[in-house]
Design a protein around this motif. Structure first.
Motif, PDB file in Angstrom:
ATOM      1  N   UNK A 373     -14.855  -6.420   1.552  1.00  0.00           N
ATOM      2  CA  UNK A 373     -15.416  -6.481   2.901  1.00  0.00           C
ATOM      3  C   UNK A 373     -14.777  -5.522   3.885  1.00  0.00           C
ATOM      4  N   UNK A 374     -13.467  -5.260   3.728  1.00  0.00           N
ATOM      5  CA  UNK A 374     -12.797  -4.409   4.704  1.00  0.00           C
ATOM      6  C   UNK A 374     -12.137  -3.213   4.020  1.00  0.00           C
ATOM      7  N   UNK A 375     -12.653  -2.846   2.863  1.00  0.00           N
ATOM      8  CA  UNK A 375     -12.104  -1.694   2.138  1.00  0.00           C
ATOM      9  C   UNK A 375     -12.144  -0.442   3.007  1.00  0.00           C
ATOM     10  N   UNK A 376     -13.201  -0.302   3.778  1.00  0.00           N
ATOM     11  CA  UNK A 376     -13.309   0.883   4.634  1.00  0.00           C
ATOM     12  C   UNK A 376     -12.141   0.938   5.613  1.00  0.00           C
ATOM     13  N   UNK A 377     -11.753  -0.233   6.153  1.00  0.00           N
ATOM     14  CA  UNK A 377     -10.632  -0.264   7.095  1.00  0.00           C
ATOM     15  C   UNK A 377      -9.311   0.057   6.399  1.00  0.00           C
ATOM     16  N   UNK A 378      -9.142  -0.442   5.185  1.00  0.00           N
ATOM     17  CA  UNK A 378      -7.920  -0.130   4.443  1.00  0.00           C
ATOM     18  C   UNK A 378      -7.770   1.382   4.365  1.00  0.00           C
ATOM     19  N   UNK A 379      -8.899   2.047   4.063  1.00  0.00           N
ATOM     20  CA  UNK A 379      -8.877   3.510   3.918  1.00  0.00           C
ATOM     21  C   UNK A 379      -8.641   4.208   5.240  1.00  0.00           C
ATOM     22  N   UNK A 380      -9.394   3.845   6.276  1.00  0.00           N
ATOM     23  CA  UNK A 380      -9.296   4.629   7.510  1.00  0.00           C
ATOM     24  C   UNK A 380      -7.986   4.363   8.258  1.00  0.00           C
ATOM     25  N   UNK A 381      -7.418   3.157   8.090  1.00  0.00           N
ATOM     26  CA  UNK A 381      -6.178   2.832   8.805  1.00  0.00           C
ATOM     27  C   UNK A 381      -4.942   3.348   8.078  1.00  0.00           C
ATOM     28  N   UNK A 382      -5.109   3.945   6.936  1.00  0.00           N
ATOM     29  CA  UNK A 382      -3.957   4.519   6.242  1.00  0.00           C
ATOM     30  C   UNK A 382      -3.217   3.526   5.376  1.00  0.00           C
ATOM     31  N   UNK A 383      -3.877   2.457   4.975  1.00  0.00           N
ATOM     32  CA  UNK A 383      -3.225   1.486   4.099  1.00  0.00           C
ATOM     33  C   UNK A 383      -3.724   1.622   2.656  1.00  0.00           C
ATOM     34  N   UNK A 384      -4.544   2.603   2.392  1.00  0.00           N
ATOM     35  CA  UNK A 384      -5.044   2.833   1.025  1.00  0.00           C
ATOM     36  C   UNK A 384      -4.800   4.302   0.656  1.00  0.00           C
ATOM     37  N   UNK A 385      -3.518   4.640   0.628  1.00  0.00           N
ATOM     38  CA  UNK A 385      -3.192   5.981   0.155  1.00  0.00           C
ATOM     39  C   UNK A 385      -3.113   7.032   1.244  1.00  0.00           C
TER      40      UNK A 385
END
Ligand code: SF4
Length: 830
Positions: A373-385
């Motif tokens: 549901x919030x994978x996009x946020x993980x990516x854009x906030x810098x918590x996914x690499x």
């Protein structure tokens, strides 16, 4: 429309047909707990779904301080009031009796209850000790795709600028890392080009490894409604299982696992050979066409047919379908993402759109989908690499800009190497350089590949493990400190779905016991660690969700994912809005790249790209010479065979996956009775031909064995392709005697007992689709059917082999035309 529908038996509900270029009509789905009458609902509180990536907007019904149901928001662009089964029933897990209500710490080998101060002091003390003795690289964070934007951003700041570690990643690595990587490889930057609205305008929809009927059931309702309306779209389905999408497809291809690049290269070959290309678009907006054309020149349908084990004629039909579409939507998900050439294959779908000029206009939509549901946020906030705001770790100007936003020196932000990916973080823990791992909102003891290895890493004496979750998950049971977290409905935050739509999810009820929002836990930690900026002020200056959102807006300003035009007030008033939303696009942005490729310029791009075969990062010099003007990049790839092929000992291909009724490791959906009853235990799917050859039948207890381990489940004989086994990956051990894994004398149940520690070289996404395995009989079913649902891709091939899946009165949901609602509109609700 029907008044009450059993939405377990009929997951997609009642059809409301509509024609091409029309607006999808609203239908409001409501489910209230047994005995709760609509008039008893005191408040409706605005939220959005948390059990998949669709972003279905909903209101939470509250009575007597409790959540008592949900209702779809008809005003919202994403779902127009509809809800899927997990939306309708999943909220009940929030009130599960086994929610964690107090922190736990390990003493003498046992987890015992304690207070927050004791638990957080312990975490802070261990952090300080490790920073002093071993440095920031000894601490890592592994987060989720299920927290809120404000929480990821705060975590990214405290990990990268507070601790100074490069080891921060999300479980989105298992799930959407390839989506991000494929977008970066082609467009220089993450960001979904298309919009769900494109489904309203397309004449062809191509779904590559994407069982949308089960992973995004509400968008499948949209397609079903279009299929019954005027001028319906034609579907291309690429999936080895007989999904509902396959049933409705004009062309269904069921290739061997791990052969997507061969298939896509053949589609590109045919598109170019028949000159079904948009030369003007290619010339204006791309680089690399000649190399691509040369690469696929020999990739004929006949060549691909041999590799993929699909008739060449079907490939030609598929090529004609996508090659002659006037408005093509393509979607991509795990069938592509979780294999050994994940990025290479996903990029070929991008290439198809680019050479056909299918971008940036209604119906010409490209959707590299997300799982969570919030994978996009993980990516854009810098918590996914990556670095926050899609900043490029190799670009000193981007790092300096981020340092300016955080008021720290640029060297404080680790950028000496790519941000560490999850598979490597676990490797560091295994090897001993990583001594503290803080896991928030995820359950690697079920979701990571090769579970015997993961359990042994997490159980190490030398590794200090902190787990922040709602329940005592398989992973939490192995932790040193367990922190009880609040979940959606108990806290406020923003979340962004797979088509960049931002929603606000508001607090409706209090969390149980002493459970706290993840944001409060991170802020508490930052205070205890006394993280400072370069002027000696606090590094983290916000103290609640709204001030965290405002801080994130400052970080996103001027970046592709610009949120500066959004606010909590606006999200309450307007429901979902797509980023970028700023001065230039105050109403949000339906589609990217309507006017050129905006973020691929060498000075602006998020990434200089990677070698698709080796994963080696390119340098800026190479990027500049390939793409000086910042166009879309047509990256070609040669087909490479899967790393593990069936042999005499392990004669099957094995793929793991999802079912409609569960999410991830079933921590929430396994605690929602209607969902759990629909799919209560693990099963194994095999084709009718293979079952007959081996003398196996429906309900037989079988063992699936790979080189890593084994599991047992009851057999379901389906229309899956011959030679392939499917096992859903949701089932772990929290509801078994084993607790965190199989007991000493009990067989495995989790699919990931068998999967391999291996990943796509570019996206680092693990391979869950291309292992080989053996299948053996343990015990005859004796008339007992497999627990697999009959309503989905798991349907038995022989009608009547298992009783139909249904939810009965407990699953009855009202579906209404959006008229007036009886209980008025509260603040924060529509
Ligand atoms: S089930 Fe898989 S695809 Fe879905 S959210 Fe979890 S990791 Fe992602």
């Amino acid at each position: 429309m029907e008044d009450a529908t059993d939405r377990i038996a009929r997951p997609w509900g009642t059809r409301v047909p509509y024609g091409r270029h029309e607006t999808w009509p609203a239908r409001v789905d409501t489910f209230l707990a047994e005995g709760v009458e609509p008039g008893a609902v005191r408040r409706w509180v605005q939220s959005a779904s948390i059990l998949h990536s669709d972003g279905d907007a909903m209101d939470i019904a509250v009575a007597d301080g409790r959540m008592v149901g949900v209702r779809g928001r008809d005003v919202d662009r994403v779902n127009r009031g509809r809800l899927g089964p997990k939306d309708l029933f999943g909220w009940q897990a929030n009130a599960s009796r086994d929610r964690l209500t107090r922190p736990l710490v390990r003493r003498d080998g046992q987890l015992v209850e304690t207070d927050w101060d004791t638990a957080m002091d312990l975490v802070a003390a261990r952090s300080r000790e490790l920073l002093d003795s071993r440095g920031p690289g000894s601490i890592g964070f592994y987060t989720s795709g299920q927290l809120f934007l404000e929480e990821y951003y705060t975590l990214a700041v405290l990990a990268r600028a507070g601790i100074g570690t490069n080891h921060l990643d999300g479980n989105t690595r298992l799930c959407t890392a390839t989506a991000a990587e494929a977008l970066k490889e082609t467009f220089g930057c993450d960001g979904q080009p298309g919009s769900y609205d494109d489904f309203d305008h397309a004449d062809v929809v191509a779904l590559f490894g994407h069982n949308i009927a089960e992973t995004q059931p509400v968008q499948w309702m949209r397609l079903l409604d279009r299929l019954e309306g005027a001028d319906p779209p034609r579907l291309l389905c690429v999936d080895p299982r007989p999904t509902r999408v396959a049933e409705h497809a004009a062309v269904h291809l069921a290739p061997r696992s791990g052969t997507n690049v061969a298939l896509l290269n053949a589609l590109l070959h045919e598109t170019i050979r028949h000159e079904r290309i948009d030369r003007d678009f290619i010339d204006a907006h791309t680089v690399g066409f000649e190399e691509l054309a040369a690469r696929v020149a020999d990739c004929t349908p006949k060549w691909a047919a041999e590799i993929c084990d699909v008739p060449a004629a079907r490939i030609e039909e598929a090529a004609e379908l996508v090659g002659t579409a006037e408005a093509l939507v393509s979607t991509v998900l795990q069938g592509v993402y979780q294999s050994h050439q994940a990025t290479a294959a996903a990029v070929q779908v991008n290439n198809l759109h680019l050479i056909r000029g299918m971008l940036g206009r209604p119906g010409a939509g490209l959707l590299q989908m997300n799982g969570q549901p919030t994978a996009q946020n993980t990516r854009e906030c810098g918590a996914n690499g990556d670095l926050p705001g899609f900043r490029n770790w190799q670009n000193d100007a981007h790092v300096a800009d981020l340092a300016r936003v955080w008021n720290v020196e640029p060297e404080t932000v680790p950028h000496f190497a790519p941000p560490t990916h999850a598979m490597q973080i676990f490797r560091y823990a295994e090897q001993g350089s990583l001594r503290m791992l803080w896991i928030s909102g995820t359950n690697p003891a079920v979701s990571m590949p090769e579970l015997p290895r993961i359990r042994s890493i997490l159980s190490q004496e030398r590794l200090f493990t902190v787990v922040q979750d709602l329940y005592l998950t398989e992973t939490a049971r192995l932790a040193d400190v367990v922190l009880p977290a609040a979940t959606w409905g108990e806290k406020t935050g923003a979340l962004t779905n797979a088509d960049r739509t931002v929603h606000l999810s508001c607090k409706a009820v209090e969390p149980p016991g002493e459970a706290r929002p993840d944001l409060d836990i991170f802020l508490d930690y930052a205070r205890r660690m006394d993280f400072r900026d370069k002027d000696g002020g606090p590094l983290i200056t916000w103290d609640d969700p709204e001030s965290a959102f405002e801080a994130w807006k400052r970080c996103s300003a001027g970046r592709p994912c610009d949120y500066t035009g959004l606010s909590y007030a606006r999200l309450r008033d307007t429901s979902g809005t797509q980023w970028p939303c700023d001065d230039r696009a105050p109403e949000g942005t339906a589609r990217l790249y309507t006017d050129g490729i905006s973020w691929a310029h060498p000075d602006m791009c998020e990434s200089y790209g990677k070698d698709l075969e080796t994963g080696a990062s390119q340098e800026v010099v190479e990027y500049r010479s390939l793409n000086p003007d910042g166009r879309a990049m047509l990256k070609a790839a040669a087909y490479l065979p899967p790393h593990e092929e069936p042999d005499e000992e392990y004669p099957f291909q094995l793929t793991t996956g999802r079912t409609l009724y569960h999410f991830h490791t079933r921590t929430k959906t396994g605690r929602a009775p209607q969902l759990n009853d629909a799919a209560p235990d693990v099963w194994v799917e095999v084709s009718a031909g293979d079952a007959e050859r081996l003398g196996l039948g429906e309900g037989d207890l079988v063992e699936v064995t790979s080189r890593r381990g084994s599991l047992r489940g009851r057999l379901r004989v389906t229309g899956i392709r011959t030679g392939l086994l499917f096992v859903p990956f949701h089932y772990g051990y929290w509801d078994t005697a084993g607790g965190s894994g199989p007991g000493p004398d009990t067989p495995g149940r989790a699919a990931n007992e068998t999967t391999v520690t291996d990943w796509d070289p570019a996206s680092k996404q693990p391979l869950f689709k291309t292992a080989s395995a053996a299948l053996t009989l343990v015990e005859r079913g004796g008339g007992r059917p497999s627990p697999a649902p009959t309503t989905t891709a798991s349907a038995p091939v022989a009608a009547g082999a298992a009783p139909p899946t249904s939810g009965g009165p407990a699953a009855r949901t009202t579906e209404q035309e959006p008229t007036e609602f009886p209980h008025g509109h509260e603040e924060g609700a529509r």
